[in-house]
Write an enzyme that holds these catalytic residues in place. Structure first.
Site, mmCIF file in Angstrom:
data_model
loop_
_atom_site.group_PDB
_atom_site.id
_atom_site.type_symbol
_atom_site.label_atom_id
_atom_site.label_comp_id
_atom_site.label_asym_id
_atom_site.label_seq_id
_atom_site.Cartn_x
_atom_site.Cartn_y
_atom_site.Cartn_z
ATOM 1 N N LEU A 530 0.808 -1.215 0.000
ATOM 2 C CA LEU A 530 0.000 0.000 0.000
ATOM 3 C C LEU A 530 0.844 1.268 0.000
ATOM 4 O O LEU A 530 0.464 2.297 -0.532
ATOM 5 C CB LEU A 530 -0.903 0.036 1.259
ATOM 6 N N GLY A 531 1.957 1.165 0.624
ATOM 7 C CA GLY A 531 2.800 2.362 0.705
ATOM 8 C C GLY A 531 4.055 2.054 1.486
ATOM 9 O O GLY A 531 4.279 0.923 1.926
ATOM 10 N N GLY A 533 6.785 3.834 4.447
ATOM 11 C CA GLY A 533 7.095 4.923 5.373
ATOM 12 C C GLY A 533 8.553 4.860 5.760
ATOM 13 O O GLY A 533 9.327 4.091 5.196
ATOM 14 N N GLN A 534 8.910 5.690 6.736
ATOM 15 C CA GLN A 534 10.287 5.783 7.178
ATOM 16 C C GLN A 534 10.805 4.458 7.723
ATOM 17 O O GLN A 534 11.942 4.100 7.575
ATOM 18 C CB GLN A 534 10.378 6.860 8.259
ATOM 19 N N LYS A 568 1.553 -2.754 8.896
ATOM 20 C CA LYS A 568 2.743 -1.903 8.825
ATOM 21 C C LYS A 568 3.889 -2.679 9.455
ATOM 22 O O LYS A 568 3.804 -3.118 10.602
ATOM 23 C CB LYS A 568 2.469 -0.638 9.631
ATOM 24 N N ASP A 675 1.513 16.583 14.332
ATOM 25 C CA ASP A 675 1.805 16.498 12.906
ATOM 26 C C ASP A 675 0.529 16.291 12.096
ATOM 27 O O ASP A 675 0.478 15.459 11.202
ATOM 28 C CB ASP A 675 2.802 15.365 12.654
HETATM 29 P P1 AMP Z 1 2.741 5.391 6.913
HETATM 30 O O1 AMP Z 1 3.985 4.600 7.030
HETATM 31 O O2 AMP Z 1 1.778 5.181 8.038
HETATM 32 O O3 AMP Z 1 2.982 6.843 6.619
HETATM 33 O O4 AMP Z 1 2.023 4.835 5.618
HETATM 34 C C1 AMP Z 1 2.587 4.954 4.353
HETATM 35 C C2 AMP Z 1 1.462 4.879 3.337
HETATM 36 O O5 AMP Z 1 0.805 3.642 3.408
HETATM 37 C C3 AMP Z 1 0.382 5.936 3.561
HETATM 38 O O6 AMP Z 1 0.702 7.157 2.935
HETATM 39 C C4 AMP Z 1 -0.831 5.284 2.957
HETATM 40 O O7 AMP Z 1 -0.893 5.528 1.586
HETATM 41 C C5 AMP Z 1 -0.595 3.796 3.198
HETATM 42 N N1 AMP Z 1 -1.307 3.360 4.413
HETATM 43 C C6 AMP Z 1 -0.885 3.392 5.676
HETATM 44 N N2 AMP Z 1 -1.804 2.887 6.513
HETATM 45 C C7 AMP Z 1 -2.827 2.523 5.762
HETATM 46 C C8 AMP Z 1 -4.101 1.965 6.048
HETATM 47 N N3 AMP Z 1 -4.470 1.675 7.297
HETATM 48 N N4 AMP Z 1 -4.935 1.727 5.048
HETATM 49 C C9 AMP Z 1 -4.581 2.031 3.785
HETATM 50 N N5 AMP Z 1 -3.409 2.576 3.442
HETATM 51 C C10 AMP Z 1 -2.539 2.823 4.415
#
Ligand code: AMP
Length: 822
Positions: A530-531, A533-534, A568, A675
């Site tokens: 889905l994505g 992060g850091q 995550k 934030d």
């Molecule tokens: P994060 O590491 O929490 O910033 O997540 C990185 C990316 O993953 C976010 O910008 C979303 O696009 C996607 N993402 C994170 N959590 C979710 C979730 N619960 N449902 C759908 N997409 C998510």
């Protein structure tokens, strides 16, 4: 400065950031109630800082041996200080000299935080009336200073001496440099218009090859001349004084190592001048040549109460070399016992040259010794106070922690019931607590952390445990659950490179037990990424038998099995700090239950990689979601959606209402997000918006964060002025960020806030908010935003006075009302 002996009108500066940070507030240890706690110049635009200075006029010449500096603390409101600075000084107010130490270094290491006093021994000392402190920075920034000067009045009245510079001796193959290395005047054929080693208060050792100062070259303490360079057989020195004085004697500290060809002068002849002509007769004096002792000594030349403003003395060689380390005068305007007794005796020319009692009675010496003793006493007192404070703080900290830990257990139990979540420990051993520790680094600058404040906050926190309705900066229930008594919550604002945290800049706090069910990893099946992060990737997964892990409210809505969830994962190569932050985010999220906050469903923390399982939000983050959309008619609020890629104003307002509702919930817990932004909100089915990101994870949005000296990363475009300038994060600063988030929503995230400003300009604009002179720039009204929403809501979120900003409850109500009117 602290004692008020130096008057306000004698403290001036090159510039001031505002009236409340004018020069007069630059007094060490004073957190002035009528000012902002220090002198702060305008933004330092010159990296070397030479243009900005705080100037102290001492009204007369002073012998300054020590200076102290401090930053702007203002009872915890300030966090500006000068890490490095220079000093320049002047005796007449027109010609200025940059101070440098004995090795030629000009830049002085200053403060490491805003509250501690840092003392600097001035070696060599300064003889001056005016002193300037000039902060030095690497880049444009705000620096504030409070200063103090230590020393005593320069009673000699000597403002300069002139002489031929010293020579180089080669003694048994050793280079012995006998120049006046700290002379602060001009140097050509002769040294002129300055003072130097002969007035630095340091007398050379018997063996001139050795020095009082570690690491200096042989001969350092002396200025010396070789007989062969002076055909007339003498060295001529001219001494200028501040005004006409009545001179009793001159004392010259001489080396007498006759076995190395060095001897006290054979004869001194002094001439006097009060106007333009040298007066006659000169005074001559011949000390007894001592071939018994090689001791360095003061030789007193009686001057017979002659009046003059300039004295010229010729010192005749008795041997191959003549080495002086100090010269001092006794004159009428300085009241000294020895001079008086000499006058009474009426035999000034017959005073024994090397009478030891003269050394003992030497009043200059006494003053110098007095000064040194006073300085040592001050230093000792400061050391004792600092030591005592540290011991005391440690005791307090321990005690407070104990109290808090005890109270916390009770509080935690209370919270647990409230949130009805099960208290099964993260630890695999049932009921055992996971007592890990983590390092916390504060925003803006890691140095912001102050132990005393921390202890005080601990105590305040303990006091306020009974009342949750406190409206200060705090976080309450979740704050404690999250790990510590002071803001335990990391948002992205805090820090990016935790690895770089220094010991000094961080504090370790206990982690508290947190509870979240461990989900069997094998029941997760990966669907798609889905994505990122850091700290790792976010995956869409199917989770079997997830219903057993859902709270009652969720299990009603999510009956399908397997259930789609977002997982995550912490990157396997993550370091300890990242791991701790990941766990911390789990702890924070595990206690939040609100329809507009992303729900943590379960965790996989028994084995690596660490995972948190959250509800899946189909439409990803709000920023990307909105960015893809457009308004069919941007000028008319209240129209209907025109198609799949369009969104109407009421839908946008509905999103804002949901975020306000989530924030209202967080504020009811006194939880500061730090934030809030569209990038940190997720969009689910039917445009449900949930606030997420309670930890540190970003990649896509790097550009939204501002890196300070390569360390801290701050979302400055969403931050209130007090968060940026004072490091203060409160519910009111979250309200500020909400205003920016609302602006993002209503502009469909097409542009970054203040897109036309660079990061530095955004920070400068923050300064304008602080100064409040009407020069600050606000985000402009989005085209679809009605005037009433912009003026009454959005702008109110950016009020300078945090107390005048609306609460989330008010914001939520206001948005609801305006939505209903549509
Ligand atoms: P994060 O590491 O929490 O910033 O997540 C990185 C990316 O993953 C976010 O910008 C979303 O696009 C996607 N993402 C994170 N959590 C979710 C979730 N619960 N449902 C759908 N997409 C998510």
């Amino acid at each position: 400065m602290t004692g008020g002996k130096i008057h306000d009108e004698d403290i001036s500066a090159s510039s001031q950031w505002s009236e409340s940070t004018a020069a007069r507030f630059g007094r060490l240890d004073l957190d002035n109630s009528d000012g902002d706690g220090a002198w702060c110049p305008d933004i330092m635009s010159e990296p070397d800082g030479l243009k900005q200075y705080l100037q102290v006029d001492l009204r007369s010449l002073h012998f300054i041996t020590l200076v102290g500096t401090q930053g702007r603390h203002a009872d915890g409101m300030g966090n500006e200080f000068a890490q490095r600075y220079r000093i320049s000084y002047s005796r007449d107010g027109s010609s200025w000299v940059g101070w440098h130490d004995r090795k030629g270094r000009q830049v002085i290491e200053g403060n490491k935080n805003a509250y501690d006093v840092v003392l600097k021994d001035l070696e060599p000392p300064i003889i001056a009336r005016y002193v300037r402190f000039m902060p030095v920075t690497d880049h444009s920034m705000i620096v504030c200073m409070r200063v103090e000067l230590y020393g005593c009045e320069w009673l000699d009245g000597l403002i300069s001496y002139s002489l031929p510079d010293g020579h180089q001796m080669i003694y048994r193959g050793i280079d012995v440099y006998l120049n006046d290395s700290v002379y602060d005047g001009a140097s050509a054929e002769r040294l002129t218009k300055g003072l130097g080693q002969l007035t630095d208060g340091t007398w050379g050792l018997d063996d001139f090859l050795h020095s009082h100062f570690y690491g200096m070259w042989p001969g350092y303490d002396y200025v010396g001349w070789n007989n062969k360079s002076f055909p007339k057989g003498y060295v001529e020195m001219i001494f200028d004084f501040d005004h006409i004085r009545n001179f009793t004697s001159i004392k010259v500290h001489c080396n007498n190592m006759f076995t190395r060809g060095v001897s006290v002068f054979r004869q001194a002849t002094c001439f006097f001048r009060s106007g333009s002509e040298w007066e006659s007769p000169p005074v001559s004096f011949s000390p007894t040549v001592d071939r018994a002792s090689q001791r360095a000594r003061f030789v007193t030349v009686p001057l017979g109460d002659r009046t003059a403003s300039t004295i010229k003395c010729r010192f005749h060689f008795a041997d191959l070399w003549m080495l002086f380390s100090e010269v001092a005068f006794q004159s009428g305007s300085a009241v000294y016992n020895t001079s008086r007794s000499a006058r009474k005796q009426g035999h000034p020319t017959n005073i024994p040259v090397d009478d030891p009692t003269h050394k003992v009675d030497d009043s200059n010496t006494r003053i110098l010794i007095g000064c040194l003793v006073a300085i040592i006493a001050i230093l000792m007192t400061i050391i004792v106070i600092i030591f005592w404070r540290q011991v005391w703080q440690k005791m307090l900290e321990k005690a407070s922690r104990r109290i808090l830990d005890d109270e916390l257990t009770a509080r935690l139990a209370f919270q647990t019931q409230n949130f009805s979540f099960h208290n099964s420990s993260l630890s695999s051993e049932g009921g055992s607590t996971m007592n890990s520790t983590y390092e916390r680094i504060f925003p803006l600058c890691a140095d912001y952390q102050e132990p005393s404040r921390f202890v005080r906050k601990l105590a305040e926190f303990a006091d306020s445990m009974e009342s949750l309705d406190n409206e200060t900066t705090g976080h309450r229930s979740c704050k404690r659950l999250a790990g510590g008594p002071d803001p335990p919550h990391y948002a992205e604002a805090d820090i990016i490179s935790l690895q770089e945290s220094s010991d000094q800049c961080s504090i370790t706090v206990n982690m508290f037990d947190s509870s979240m069910k461990e989900f069997p990893r094998h029941k997760l099946s990966f669907k798609e990424k889905l994505g990122e992060g850091q700290f790792g990737e976010v995956h869409l997964c199917e989770a079997e038998d997830m219903q057993d892990f859902l709270d009652a409210d969720l299990s009603e809505e999510n009956t399908e099995s397997p259930l789609l969830v977002a997982v995550k994962t912490l990157r396997e190569d993550a370091n300890k700090n990242a791991r701790n932050d990941f766990l911390k985010e789990i702890r924070i999220m595990s206690c939040l239950r609100d329809p507009n906050i992303v729900r943590l469903l379960a965790v996989c923390v028994d084995t690596d990689p660490l995972c948190m399982i959250t509800e899946y939000m189909e439409n990803g983050d709000l920023n990307q979601f909105l960015h893809k959309l457009s308004l069919p008619d941007e000028t008319t609020p209240g129209y209907e959606a025109g198609g799949e890629t369009t969104v109407n104003y009421s839908k946008l307002m509905d999103m804002a209402v949901q975020i306000a509702s989530g924030m209202k919930y967080l504020s009811s817990l006194n939880f500061v997000h730090r934030d809030l932004a569209t990038r940190n909100c997720l969009v689910g089915r039917n445009c449900t918006i949930k606030i997420a990101d309670f930890g540190m994870s970003r990649n896509l949005y790097r550009g939204d964060y501002y890196r300070i000296q390569g360390r801290a990363v701050l979302p400055i475009r969403w931050m209130s002025w007090e968060s940026i300038l004072l490091g203060k994060f409160t519910m009111a600063s979250d309200v500020w960020a909400f205003g920016v988030t609302l602006w993002e929503i209503l502009t469909l995230c097409k542009l970054q806030p203040y897109a036309h400003l660079s990061d530095e300009q955004v920070i400068e604009n923050t300064g304008e908010f602080f100064r409040d002179k009407g020069k600050q720039v606000y985000l402009t009204k989005p085209s679809c935003c009605p005037d009433s929403v912009y003026n009454e809501l959005m702008l109110s979120c950016w009020r300078r006075n945090a107390k005048q900003r609306p609460s989330f409850e008010e914001i939520h109500l206001c948005l609801m009302e305006s939505l209903q009117k549509l």
